[in-house]
Design a protein around this motif. Structure first.
Motif, mmCIF file in Angstrom:
data_model
loop_
_atom_site.group_PDB
_atom_site.id
_atom_site.type_symbol
_atom_site.label_atom_id
_atom_site.label_comp_id
_atom_site.label_asym_id
_atom_site.label_seq_id
_atom_site.Cartn_x
_atom_site.Cartn_y
_atom_site.Cartn_z
ATOM 1 N N LEU A 32 -55.704 -28.519 56.662
ATOM 2 C CA LEU A 32 -56.144 -27.152 55.645
ATOM 3 C C LEU A 32 -55.148 -27.582 54.370
ATOM 4 O O LEU A 32 -55.848 -27.241 53.172
ATOM 5 N N ALA A 33 -53.966 -27.819 54.487
ATOM 6 C CA ALA A 33 -53.139 -27.785 53.208
ATOM 7 C C ALA A 33 -53.111 -29.301 52.419
ATOM 8 O O ALA A 33 -53.003 -29.358 51.310
ATOM 9 N N ALA A 387 -62.626 -28.704 64.910
ATOM 10 C CA ALA A 387 -62.020 -27.546 64.755
ATOM 11 C C ALA A 387 -61.766 -26.931 66.032
ATOM 12 O O ALA A 387 -60.699 -26.012 66.170
ATOM 13 N N ILE A 388 -62.720 -26.714 66.973
ATOM 14 C CA ILE A 388 -62.586 -25.957 68.486
ATOM 15 C C ILE A 388 -61.250 -26.691 69.043
ATOM 16 O O ILE A 388 -60.474 -25.989 69.474
ATOM 17 N N LEU A 389 -61.126 -27.874 68.911
ATOM 18 C CA LEU A 389 -60.041 -28.541 69.696
ATOM 19 C C LEU A 389 -58.565 -28.112 68.975
ATOM 20 O O LEU A 389 -57.683 -27.919 69.598
ATOM 21 N N LEU A 444 -67.053 -37.022 54.715
ATOM 22 C CA LEU A 444 -67.915 -35.877 54.645
ATOM 23 C C LEU A 444 -67.448 -34.779 55.850
ATOM 24 O O LEU A 444 -67.268 -33.679 55.684
ATOM 25 N N VAL A 445 -67.235 -35.325 57.047
ATOM 26 C CA VAL A 445 -66.921 -34.483 58.117
ATOM 27 C C VAL A 445 -65.260 -33.629 57.927
ATOM 28 O O VAL A 445 -65.197 -32.677 58.084
ATOM 29 N N ILE A 450 -62.296 -28.887 56.545
ATOM 30 C CA ILE A 450 -61.280 -27.906 55.858
ATOM 31 C C ILE A 450 -61.893 -26.653 55.687
ATOM 32 O O ILE A 450 -61.101 -25.693 55.537
ATOM 33 N N PHE A 451 -63.183 -26.183 55.784
ATOM 34 C CA PHE A 451 -63.794 -25.144 55.581
ATOM 35 C C PHE A 451 -64.436 -24.500 56.917
ATOM 36 O O PHE A 451 -64.310 -23.339 57.259
#
Length: 577
Positions: A32-33, A387-389, A444-445, A450-451
């Motif tokens: 994220l950061a 993201a789920i993991l 790209l992934v 990030i979003f």
């Protein structure tokens, strides 16, 4: 047995699951950061002239001089600022008055059932649908012509892309209302609504006044960061502004993308300087909003002190109900218009429906759609899975430590939503170019992740924290290891919210335009980038096909999230709710 159970629960955080869960927070923070900070740095240096790859070897302010000399740049920045504030303000006002006047009623439940699914519709698809509705030759003009208007041909009216950005603001409002309604619904249990209403009614207050005085301050504290995210998005949106916004001059974010893709490489420096200006515009919008918050709080205090009760608020309540229903109806009608145009044959104005329907446009478009569709599905599926993991690891770590770290980390969760995309994606593209990482599928992934990650975390965190841990305590008392308990008890019982969070993340990835355009460098097109690229053309059938597909993919994701748990738990009544 109780002391043994307590000892087992104290020992469990030291097992393999806990050791793996420790990786969740630092990995999430890095994703994220890290790219945002690195991207901001990569934007800051070129903005001041330093980019050796393009011949910038010293720090200068020439890029800012060229930026402020650009025709209409002040108008573009002002338009972005006003768009962010006005659209967010109107959306929040509609949601606030609607919830105040109708929460807990049957009408509220019906509108909620209609509005909730619209959150899955990507912004670009909703914008195209809105454009197909309000255009001079759009569906609305066809439905009222020539009977009410006398029009036998499309009127010469500047409805779309108007200089004031009214169409852009309206398009953002109808799409952001569902989001703000859902985050408000998530915060609503924090207040005792029934008792609050009874108390305010006993004191003679109307429904809206009682809600605003007693319940709204606590709710707004819970949704404040979400409101900030809406302001930042609206002030810096690109795809919706290309479709609905003005073009002479365009909003600041749209002009930045044009400069970034300019054949003249020196315009990259101007684009980087403009990205910092965009960041300043968003910060200014947030500061103005904070001033508005203070003014609203003081106004509420003054009205409460004067005993303003607003007993006769039926007109205001019904107006809010009408606007809320209208916003949902506009999105749904726009989606119908997209579907009609995708299969329309001859459709002269002012006929309300096509003279013929045909699948030829689909047959012609399918070969061109296959590549972007595959990229869209692969990037969305992989970014959502990661993201789920990561979210599960973070939430497990939060449960192990017994701290509210996840709640304190909300500032980081909202970071990609509050920082304008153009402010750091330009810099991130520069950095990826320098290491040869741009235009790769893995890049790209990462850009999508990030979003996607913030939305997945926010969707799953509350159901995870609300899980009754006594189930795990019983399993521990029966000697079951923690991994077995996780796989056999908690994850199956949370299958519905996990799949719903996955559907939300999938929808977010499908709708990503600017990250795909910049990090993919035009070599990894998706359904969204192809649809927006068609916006300047007049091929409504092709636009309808791409936009309809863009809407259909998230809908399939949510259908899976609903149907799979229903199928898995069809013989378990308690698990079907």
């Amino acid at each position: 047995m109780a002391p043994a159970l307590r000892r087992r629960q104290l020992i469990q955080p030291q097992d393999g699951v806990a050791r793996v869960a420790r990786l969740g927070p630092p990995l999430t923070l890095a994703i994220l950061a890290g790219p945002i900070l690195a991207g901001l740095a990569g934007t800051l240096l070129p903005a001041f002239g330093y980019l050796p790859a393009l011949g910038g070897a010293r720090l200068t302010t020439d890029a800012f001089a060229a930026l402020f000399a650009a025709p209409g740049i002040t108008r573009s920045a002002t338009l972005s600022l006003s768009t962010g504030l006005v659209s967010a303000g109107l959306s929040l006002l509609i949601v606030m008055v609607f919830v105040a006047g109708w929460a807990g009623t049957r009408s509220f439940a019906r509108v909620q059932a209609m509005i909730s699914p619209l959150l899955s519709v990507p912004h670009a698809a909703a914008a195209f649908g809105f454009a197909f509705l309000i255009a001079p030759s759009g569906l609305l003009a066809r439905l009222i012509s020539p009977g009410l208007t006398g029009w036998t041909r499309p009127p010469d009216l500047l409805v779309l892309n108007d200089p004031a950005g009214l169409a852009l603001i309206a398009g953002l409002v109808v799409k952001e209302v569902p989001f703000l309604l859902l985050v408000t619904l998530a915060a609503l249990p924090q207040v005792r609504l029934r008792e609050t209403r009874a108390l305010s009614a006993a004191l003679g207050y109307g429904r809206i006044a009682g809600f605003l005085y007693l319940a709204w301050p606590a709710i707004y504290r819970q949704i404040r960061l979400a409101v900030f995210a809406v302001i930042a998005f609206a002030a810096s949106v690109v795809d919706v502004a290309i479709i609905l916004g003005p073009g002479t001059p365009a909003t600041l974010a749209v002009r930045l993308v044009g400069w970034m893709n300019d054949a003249d490489l020196s315009m990259r420096f101007v684009a980087a300087a403009g990205a910092l200006l965009q960041l300043a515009v968003v910060l200014a919008a947030l500061l103005i909003w904070i001033v508005i918050e203070i003014a609203f709080a003081r106004l509420r205090e003054v009205l409460a002190a004067r005993g303003t009760r607003l007993r006769h608020d039926a007109g205001l309540r019904h107006a809010a109900l009408g606007l809320m229903t209208l916003s949902g109806g506009i999105v749904l009608a726009g989606l119908v218009a997209l579907g009609l145009w995708s299969v329309a044959g001859l459709w002269p104005f002012p006929q309300p429906l096509p003279s013929t329907f045909m699948l030829k446009p689909w047959m012609e478009a399918l070969p061109r759609v296959a590549g972007p569709l595959a990229t869209t599905l692969a990037a969305a599926a992989l970014s959502t899975l990661i993201a789920i993991l990561l979210t599960l690891l973070c939430l497990m770590r939060e449960g192990d430590t017994g701290r509210s770290g996840g709640r304190k980390a909300l500032a980081f969760i909202y970071l990609p939503l509050i920082v304008p995309q153009v402010a750091f994606l330009f810099g991130l593209q520069f950095l990826f170019l320098s290491v040869g990482f741009v235009a790769s599928f893995s890049a790209l992934v990462l850009a999508h992740l990030i979003f996607v990650l913030p939305y997945v975390f926010l969707s799953l965190s509350d159901p995870w924290r609300a899980f009754d841990r006594r189930y795990e305590a019983v399993a521990a008392g029966l000697g079951k290891r923690r991994l077995r308990t996780l796989l056999a008890i908690r994850l199956p019982m949370l299958a519905r919210p996990i799949l719903t969070a996955a559907a939300v993340g999938f929808a977010v990835s499908v709708g990503q335009y600017l990250p795909t355009l910049l990090i993919g460098a035009g070599r990894l097109p998706t359904i969204t980038t192809e649809a927006v690229a068609l916006a300047s053309g007049g091929a409504r059938r092709t636009i309808g096909i791409y936009a309809f597909l863009q809407m259909l993919l998230p809908a399939i994701g949510f259908a899976i999230a609903i149907c799979v748990p229903a199928l898995l738990f069809r013989h378990r009544r308690a698990m079907q709710s």
